[in-house]
Design a protein around this motif. Structure first.
Motif, PDB file in Angstrom:
ATOM      1  N   ARG A  96       0.824  -1.216   0.000  1.00 25.91           N
ATOM      2  CA  ARG A  96       0.000   0.000   0.000  1.00 25.91           C
ATOM      3  C   ARG A  96       0.855   1.262   0.000  1.00 25.91           C
ATOM      4  NH1 ARG A  96      -4.720  -0.310  -2.129  1.00 25.91           N
ATOM      5  NH2 ARG A  96      -5.041   1.726  -1.214  1.00 25.91           N
ATOM      6  N   ILE A  97       1.989   1.229   0.672  1.00 26.09           N
ATOM      7  CA  ILE A  97       2.876   2.395   0.666  1.00 26.09           C
ATOM      8  C   ILE A  97       3.460   2.604  -0.728  1.00 26.09           C
ATOM      9  CG2 ILE A  97       5.096   3.268   1.516  1.00 26.09           C
ATOM     10  CD1 ILE A  97       4.273   2.032   4.277  1.00 26.09           C
ATOM     11  N   ILE A  98       3.874   1.522  -1.380  1.00 27.92           N
ATOM     12  CA  ILE A  98       4.391   1.642  -2.746  1.00 27.92           C
ATOM     13  C   ILE A  98       3.276   2.080  -3.692  1.00 27.92           C
ATOM     14  CG2 ILE A  98       5.436   0.396  -4.686  1.00 27.92           C
ATOM     15  CD1 ILE A  98       6.884  -1.336  -2.547  1.00 27.92           C
ATOM     16  N   HIS A  99       2.078   1.534  -3.524  1.00 28.17           N
ATOM     17  CA  HIS A  99       0.924   1.950  -4.312  1.00 28.17           C
ATOM     18  C   HIS A  99       0.715   3.451  -4.182  1.00 28.17           C
ATOM     19  CE1 HIS A  99      -3.444   2.802  -4.696  1.00 28.17           C
ATOM     20  NE2 HIS A  99      -3.381   1.952  -5.709  1.00 28.17           N
ATOM     21  N   MET A 100       0.770   3.955  -2.940  1.00 33.85           N
ATOM     22  CA  MET A 100       0.591   5.379  -2.678  1.00 33.85           C
ATOM     23  C   MET A 100       1.679   6.195  -3.383  1.00 33.85           C
ATOM     24  SD  MET A 100       0.893   7.332   1.003  1.00 33.85           S
ATOM     25  CE  MET A 100       2.629   6.907   1.158  1.00 33.85           C
ATOM     26  N   LYS A 110      -3.108   4.948 -18.156  1.00 36.49           N
ATOM     27  CA  LYS A 110      -2.814   3.598 -18.644  1.00 36.49           C
ATOM     28  C   LYS A 110      -3.337   2.559 -17.650  1.00 36.49           C
ATOM     29  CE  LYS A 110       1.125   0.670 -19.634  1.00 36.49           C
ATOM     30  NZ  LYS A 110       2.545   0.521 -19.386  1.00 36.49           N
ATOM     31  N   ASN A 111      -3.881   1.482 -18.199  1.00 39.71           N
ATOM     32  CA  ASN A 111      -4.372   0.402 -17.354  1.00 39.71           C
ATOM     33  C   ASN A 111      -3.831  -0.909 -17.902  1.00 39.71           C
ATOM     34  OD1 ASN A 111      -5.753  -0.944 -15.403  1.00 39.71           O
ATOM     35  ND2 ASN A 111      -7.710  -0.866 -16.448  1.00 39.71           N
ATOM     36  N   PRO A 112      -3.099  -1.690 -17.134  1.00 38.52           N
ATOM     37  CA  PRO A 112      -2.781  -1.421 -15.736  1.00 38.52           C
ATOM     38  C   PRO A 112      -1.632  -0.423 -15.621  1.00 38.52           C
ATOM     39  CG  PRO A 112      -1.805  -3.509 -16.365  1.00 38.52           C
ATOM     40  CD  PRO A 112      -2.584  -2.999 -17.562  1.00 38.52           C
ATOM     41  N   SER A 113      -1.725   0.408 -14.619  1.00 34.95           N
ATOM     42  CA  SER A 113      -0.636   1.338 -14.333  1.00 34.95           C
ATOM     43  C   SER A 113       0.334   0.634 -13.386  1.00 34.95           C
ATOM     44  CB  SER A 113      -1.189   2.606 -13.690  1.00 34.95           C
ATOM     45  OG  SER A 113      -1.608   2.337 -12.373  1.00 34.95           O
ATOM     46  N   PRO A 114       1.518   1.169 -13.204  1.00 38.51           N
ATOM     47  CA  PRO A 114       2.460   0.524 -12.273  1.00 38.51           C
ATOM     48  C   PRO A 114       1.879   0.333 -10.866  1.00 38.51           C
ATOM     49  CG  PRO A 114       3.591   2.157 -13.587  1.00 38.51           C
ATOM     50  CD  PRO A 114       2.127   2.299 -13.894  1.00 38.51           C
ATOM     51  N   ARG A 115       1.046   1.258 -10.425  1.00 39.27           N
ATOM     52  CA  ARG A 115       0.467   1.120  -9.079  1.00 39.27           C
ATOM     53  C   ARG A 115      -0.477  -0.072  -8.996  1.00 39.27           C
ATOM     54  NH1 ARG A 115      -2.674   5.078 -11.449  1.00 39.27           N
ATOM     55  NH2 ARG A 115      -4.877   4.593 -11.374  1.00 39.27           N
ATOM     56  N   SER A 116      -1.051  -0.487 -10.133  1.00 43.52           N
ATOM     57  CA  SER A 116      -2.003  -1.598 -10.146  1.00 43.52           C
ATOM     58  C   SER A 116      -1.385  -2.890  -9.634  1.00 43.52           C
ATOM     59  CB  SER A 116      -2.543  -1.829 -11.559  1.00 43.52           C
ATOM     60  OG  SER A 116      -3.202  -0.677 -12.034  1.00 43.52           O
ATOM     61  N   TYR A 117      -0.109  -3.084  -9.901  1.00 41.60           N
ATOM     62  CA  TYR A 117       0.559  -4.308  -9.456  1.00 41.60           C
ATOM     63  C   TYR A 117       0.629  -4.363  -7.933  1.00 41.60           C
ATOM     64  CZ  TYR A 117       1.638  -4.525 -14.376  1.00 41.60           C
ATOM     65  OH  TYR A 117       1.529  -4.545 -15.735  1.00 41.60           O
ATOM     66  N   PHE A 118       0.849  -3.210  -7.317  1.00 47.63           N
ATOM     67  CA  PHE A 118       0.941  -3.178  -5.858  1.00 47.63           C
ATOM     68  C   PHE A 118      -0.445  -3.226  -5.219  1.00 47.63           C
ATOM     69  CE2 PHE A 118       4.946  -1.829  -7.442  1.00 47.63           C
ATOM     70  CZ  PHE A 118       5.800  -2.602  -6.670  1.00 47.63           C
TER      71      PHE A 118
END
Length: 142
Positions: A96-100, A110-118
Protein backbone atom coordinates in the motif's frame (compact mmCIF):
# COMPACT_ATOMS: atom_id res chain seq x y z
CA UNK A 1 -1.79 -12.79 23.74
CA UNK A 2 -1.03 -9.40 22.20
CA UNK A 3 2.71 -9.78 22.81
CA UNK A 4 2.86 -12.65 20.33
CA UNK A 5 1.14 -10.41 17.76
CA UNK A 6 3.28 -7.32 18.38
CA UNK A 7 4.78 -7.26 14.84
CA UNK A 8 1.31 -7.74 13.38
CA UNK A 9 -0.03 -4.87 15.49
CA UNK A 10 2.87 -2.63 14.45
CA UNK A 11 2.03 -3.45 10.82
CA UNK A 12 -1.61 -2.50 11.41
CA UNK A 13 -0.40 0.72 13.04
CA UNK A 14 1.68 1.50 9.93
CA UNK A 15 -1.29 0.83 7.66
CA UNK A 16 -3.49 3.18 9.68
CA UNK A 17 -0.76 5.82 9.85
CA UNK A 18 -0.37 5.61 6.08
CA UNK A 19 -4.08 6.41 5.67
CA UNK A 20 -3.75 9.38 8.06
CA UNK A 21 -0.80 10.69 6.02
CA UNK A 22 -2.81 10.23 2.82
CA UNK A 23 -5.67 12.20 4.37
CA UNK A 24 -3.34 15.08 5.23
CA UNK A 25 -1.69 15.07 1.78
CA UNK A 26 -5.10 15.08 0.06
CA UNK A 27 -6.41 17.88 2.30
CA UNK A 28 -3.34 20.06 1.73
CA UNK A 29 -3.36 19.45 -2.05
CA UNK A 30 -7.07 20.23 -2.20
CA UNK A 31 -6.73 23.45 -0.24
CA UNK A 32 -3.87 24.72 -2.41
CA UNK A 33 -6.17 24.94 -5.44
CA UNK A 34 -7.08 28.41 -6.60
CA UNK A 35 -10.76 27.39 -6.93
CA UNK A 36 -11.06 25.53 -3.61
CA UNK A 37 -14.54 24.37 -2.56
CA UNK A 38 -14.55 22.61 0.83
CA UNK A 39 -15.43 18.91 0.54
CA UNK A 40 -15.67 18.86 -3.25
CA UNK A 41 -13.14 17.70 -5.81
CA UNK A 42 -13.66 19.09 -9.29
CA UNK A 43 -15.19 16.32 -11.41
CA UNK A 44 -13.20 17.54 -14.43
CA UNK A 45 -9.90 16.60 -12.79
CA UNK A 46 -8.11 13.44 -13.87
CA UNK A 47 -4.81 11.66 -13.31
CA UNK A 48 -2.81 14.64 -14.57
CA UNK A 49 -3.91 16.49 -11.39
CA UNK A 50 -2.15 15.78 -8.10
CA UNK A 51 -5.35 16.84 -6.33
CA UNK A 52 -7.20 14.04 -8.10
CA UNK A 53 -4.46 11.48 -7.47
CA UNK A 54 -4.08 12.33 -3.77
CA UNK A 55 -7.86 12.23 -3.31
CA UNK A 56 -8.15 8.87 -5.08
CA UNK A 57 -5.19 7.42 -3.17
CA UNK A 58 -6.81 8.32 0.14
CA UNK A 59 -10.23 7.03 -0.88
CA UNK A 60 -8.80 3.84 -2.35
CA UNK A 61 -7.11 3.16 0.98
CA UNK A 62 -10.35 3.86 2.86
CA UNK A 63 -12.23 1.50 0.55
CA UNK A 64 -9.75 -1.29 1.26
CA UNK A 65 -9.03 -0.66 4.94
CA UNK A 66 -11.95 -2.44 6.63
CA UNK A 67 -11.90 -5.43 4.29
CA UNK A 68 -8.26 -6.01 5.28
CA UNK A 69 -8.13 -4.99 8.93
CA UNK A 70 -11.26 -6.84 10.06
CA UNK A 71 -10.15 -10.36 9.07
CA UNK A 72 -6.71 -9.69 10.58
CA UNK A 73 -8.33 -8.74 13.89
CA UNK A 74 -10.61 -11.79 13.73
CA UNK A 75 -7.55 -13.95 13.01
CA UNK A 76 -5.80 -12.53 16.09
CA UNK A 77 -8.80 -13.28 18.29
CA UNK A 78 -9.10 -16.74 16.76
CA UNK A 79 -5.46 -17.44 17.65
CA UNK A 80 -4.00 -17.64 14.15
CA UNK A 81 -0.28 -18.17 13.73
CA UNK A 82 1.39 -14.84 14.61
CA UNK A 83 4.19 -15.26 12.08
CA UNK A 84 1.76 -15.89 9.23
CA UNK A 85 -0.28 -12.84 10.18
CA UNK A 86 2.86 -10.72 10.47
CA UNK A 87 3.88 -11.63 6.92
CA UNK A 88 0.41 -10.92 5.56
CA UNK A 89 0.11 -7.57 7.33
CA UNK A 90 3.59 -6.33 6.40
CA UNK A 91 3.22 -7.39 2.76
CA UNK A 92 -0.05 -5.46 2.66
CA UNK A 93 1.47 -2.43 4.42
CA UNK A 94 4.47 -2.24 2.10
CA UNK A 95 2.35 -2.82 -1.01
CA UNK A 96 0.00 0.00 0.00
CA UNK A 97 2.88 2.40 0.67
CA UNK A 98 4.39 1.64 -2.75
CA UNK A 99 0.92 1.95 -4.31
CA UNK A 100 0.59 5.38 -2.68
CA UNK A 101 4.03 6.54 -3.81
CA UNK A 102 3.40 5.43 -7.39
CA UNK A 103 -0.05 7.04 -7.45
CA UNK A 104 1.47 10.31 -6.26
CA UNK A 105 4.38 10.16 -8.69
CA UNK A 106 2.89 8.82 -11.93
CA UNK A 107 0.10 10.61 -13.74
CA UNK A 108 -1.20 8.00 -16.14
CA UNK A 109 -4.50 6.84 -17.53
CA UNK A 110 -2.81 3.60 -18.64
CA UNK A 111 -4.37 0.40 -17.35
CA UNK A 112 -2.78 -1.42 -15.74
CA UNK A 113 -0.64 1.34 -14.33
CA UNK A 114 2.46 0.52 -12.27
CA UNK A 115 0.47 1.12 -9.08
CA UNK A 116 -2.00 -1.60 -10.15
CA UNK A 117 0.56 -4.31 -9.46
CA UNK A 118 0.94 -3.18 -5.86
CA UNK A 119 -2.82 -2.92 -5.50
CA UNK A 120 -2.96 -6.57 -6.59
CA UNK A 121 -0.30 -7.56 -4.04
CA UNK A 122 -2.46 -5.91 -1.37
CA UNK A 123 -5.51 -7.73 -2.68
CA UNK A 124 -3.69 -11.07 -2.50
CA UNK A 125 -2.67 -10.26 1.10
CA UNK A 126 -6.32 -9.46 1.86
CA UNK A 127 -7.45 -12.79 0.42
CA UNK A 128 -4.72 -14.53 2.44
CA UNK A 129 -6.11 -12.95 5.62
CA UNK A 130 -9.54 -14.40 4.79
CA UNK A 131 -8.01 -17.82 4.18
CA UNK A 132 -6.25 -17.67 7.57
CA UNK A 133 -9.53 -16.80 9.31
CA UNK A 134 -11.39 -19.60 7.53
CA UNK A 135 -8.62 -22.07 8.38
CA UNK A 136 -8.70 -21.09 12.05
CA UNK A 137 -12.48 -21.31 12.26
CA UNK A 138 -12.60 -24.67 10.48
CA UNK A 139 -9.74 -26.13 12.52
CA UNK A 140 -11.50 -25.15 15.75
CA UNK A 141 -14.83 -26.58 14.63
CA UNK A 142 -16.55 -23.20 14.69
Amino acid sequence: MFLSYSFTLWGLWLILLTVVVQSIVAAVAHRKQSQYIPGKVDENLSHDSFVFRSHRTFHNSLENLAIFVMPVLIAIFAGADPQTLTWIVWIYAIARIIHMALYYAIATEKNPSPRSYFYMIGLVATLAAYVVVAWELLSRGA
